[in-house]
Design a protein around this motif. Sequence first.
Motif, short mmCIF file in Angstrom:
data_model
loop_
_atom_site.label_atom_id
_atom_site.label_comp_id
_atom_site.label_asym_id
_atom_site.label_seq_id
_atom_site.Cartn_x
_atom_site.Cartn_y
_atom_site.Cartn_z
N HIS A 118 -21.22 77.38 -28.52
CA HIS A 118 -22.52 77.58 -29.17
C HIS A 118 -22.23 77.73 -30.65
O HIS A 118 -21.77 78.78 -31.09
N THR A 125 -24.80 67.30 -33.76
CA THR A 125 -23.97 67.14 -32.55
C THR A 125 -22.50 67.00 -32.96
O THR A 125 -22.19 66.67 -34.11
N ARG A 155 -13.87 69.00 -21.73
CA ARG A 155 -15.33 68.86 -21.59
C ARG A 155 -15.98 70.18 -21.20
O ARG A 155 -17.03 70.55 -21.72
N THR A 156 -15.35 70.89 -20.27
CA THR A 156 -15.91 72.17 -19.84
C THR A 156 -15.88 73.17 -21.00
O THR A 156 -16.83 73.93 -21.20
N ALA A 158 -18.75 61.49 -25.13
CA ALA A 158 -19.76 62.52 -24.83
C ALA A 158 -20.14 63.21 -26.13
O ALA A 158 -19.34 63.29 -27.06
N ALA A 184 -15.99 72.42 -24.17
CA ALA A 184 -17.02 72.02 -25.14
C ALA A 184 -18.41 72.42 -24.66
O ALA A 184 -19.27 72.81 -25.47
N ASP A 185 -18.63 72.37 -23.34
CA ASP A 185 -19.94 72.78 -22.78
C ASP A 185 -20.27 74.22 -23.20
O ASP A 185 -21.45 74.57 -23.32
N TRP A 231 -22.24 66.81 -27.72
CA TRP A 231 -22.76 68.15 -27.45
C TRP A 231 -23.64 68.57 -28.61
O TRP A 231 -23.32 68.27 -29.77
N PRO A 232 -24.73 69.27 -28.32
CA PRO A 232 -25.64 69.69 -29.40
C PRO A 232 -25.12 70.90 -30.15
O PRO A 232 -24.41 71.74 -29.59
#
Length: 171
Positions: free
Chosen positions: A64, A145, A57-58, A164, A60-61, A166-167
């Motif tokens: 960009h 996403t 998750r981190t 979850a 993927a955060d 992510w954009p």
Amino acid sequence: MPRLFFALWPDDETRSRLAAAVESLPKLPGRLVPARNLHITLVFIGAVTAEQEQLLRTGADAIHAAAFELNLTQLGCWTHAAVAWLAPEATPPALLDLVARLQSVCREAGLAPDTRPHVPHLTLARKVRRVPAVNLAPIRWQINTFALVESAPGRTGSEYRPLAFWPLIPA
Ligand code: ATP
Ligand code: MG
């Protein structure tokens, strides 16, 4: 331990169009994937610990990557895997870029993702070795996403649940 994968998860409108397209086809043999489960796998991960999931998750955060469009025009099947699928006419470079970044995130979490060349496909049915020749009306899907999805055994096959999203960066 949860079984996870990164995927393109259709929004409701796209999912309805995909389901309608499947219904418009001559009935496929084999076992149809229920509309609620339709997706495109980006990177299959497998079972992970809670700590590894947090690292995914981190990671993927911090991604960009660019949004892109898929134009699903091909109905086909793989005889070795016995699956029927829809595929885009061409693989957008932005999709391959996203896959490469997600593979890095997996490696950084201590996981060994599949590194075979990625061939994007949306599985429609399993236990199928041939599909009818059809003129498929192209299905456009704007990808804004990506998702981390959990796969769990269900009564009639695996069921998938997005955990979850992510954009992606609009073009
Ligand atoms: P089941 O394994 O229960 O028959 P499934 O293959 O759909 O069903 P999973 O094995 O959990 O369920 O896979 C989740 C997603 O990841 C599916 O889209 C599947 O095609 C894909 N996948 C599974 N294993 C791999 C792999 N080794 N490489 C690439 N994609 C995979
Ligand atoms: Mg499987």
